[in-house]
Structures are given as structure tokens and as C-alpha cells.
Design a protein around this motif. Structure first.
Motif: not given
Length: 161
Positions: A56-60
Motif C-alpha cells: 500500500k505504501q509503495y505501490r498504492n
């Protein structure tokens, strides 16, 4: 070659045999790609919750995934669709990047695909290493190249489905 293993899960016990296996697979990828072994690679074993947060943080993408790669080097494309690392002239190990693997996904996907956990782990390591070496699979043509390399490396390691 220096492989740093960070175990942040308690689903699969990361024994010395697994650490040795990880090193063997990483070395095979570097040799297959004609890279020297002057690299440092970090491998983190996590659970689905942690990899979901990273995804979630790096690839949404708000879902767990099997492997994430975080390259630290820039690569140049050759005309024949191969990638090469930019020349670096130092005598120390070069940080190649980080690979994060969900051990829950290793177990789930091994069952789903009908092969052993070693084969699944090897596949995810090879996949992650190819990402660190500049390969991707966003375009279909790149996916074909990456898939072929993955299978060839696993074949060289004698790791079958």
C-alpha cells in the motif's frame, strides 16, 4: 556477495539450510546475468500483514503480495533487451537492493500451484533479483523476457514444478 537476511515473521522457521538455499539462488541469478558477486542484497521474510502495508505504501495497492523489490542501482538498456548495471568502480560491495517476501504467500502459492515451498521460494527470489537487476513486467514484451529468464534460471538450478 553479501546476503543479509532479516526474518520478521514466525510462519516459516528460517534455518541455516534456507539461508544457504537463498544464497545459492541469488548467486545463480547473478551468474546467469553475467554480474560479478560484488553486491549486497537484503532479503526480508515477512507476513501478509506487513507486505500488505508495504504494498500500500509503495505501490498504492491495499492487498498482500508475494514479493516486493526495492532496487538501489540504476540500469541502462541494451539494444537486445538485456539490461546492464551502470559501471561503478569501487572495491566495496555495492548495495543492489532489498527483496521482501511474504512467507504466508510462499505456503499459499506452493499449494495453489502444486509444487513445494522450496520451488516457490526460489521463484520469488529469482523474480525479485531480476527486478533488482532492472527487469520489469509492465509491458507484455518485458514480461515475456522476464518469464523466460526466470524459467531458465530455475532450470539451471534444477528446480522443477
Amino acid at each position: 556477495m553479501n546476503v543479509l537476511i532479516d526474518n520478521r515473521q514466525d510462519i516459516i522457521e528460517i534455518k541455516p539450510e534456507i539461508e544457504s538455499f537463498v544464497n545459492k539462488v541469488i548467486k545463480a541469478v547473478l551468474e546467469f546475468e553475467n554480474c560479478n558477486d560484488n553486491y549486497e542484497i537484503s532479503i526480508s521474510f515477512v507476513d501478509n500483514e506487513e507486505i500488505k502495508d508495504l504494498n500500500k505504501q509503495y505501490r498504492n495497492i491495499d492487498a498482500p503480495t508475494d514479493v516486493l523489490s526495492f532496487p538501489m542501482l540504476e540500469f541502462n538498456k541494451k539494444s537486445n533487451d538485456e539490461t546492464i548495471v551502470k559501471e561503478v568502480f569501487i572495491d566495496e560491495e555495492i548495495p543492489l537492493g532489498d527483496i521482501v517476501i511474504s512467507t504466508e504467500k510462499v505456503i499459499e502459492q506452493a499449494k495453489e500451484y502444486g509444487h513445494g515451498q522450496d520451488r516457490e521460494l526460489a521463484f520469488l527470489l529469482v523474480h525479485g533479483m531480476l527486478h533488482l537487476l532492472g527487469y520489469d513486467h509492465i509491458q507484455e514484451s518485458d514480461e515475456i523476457i522476464m518469464r523466460k529468464k526466470q524459467e531458465e534460471i530455475l532450470e539451471l538450478l534444477n528446480i522443477k514444478r
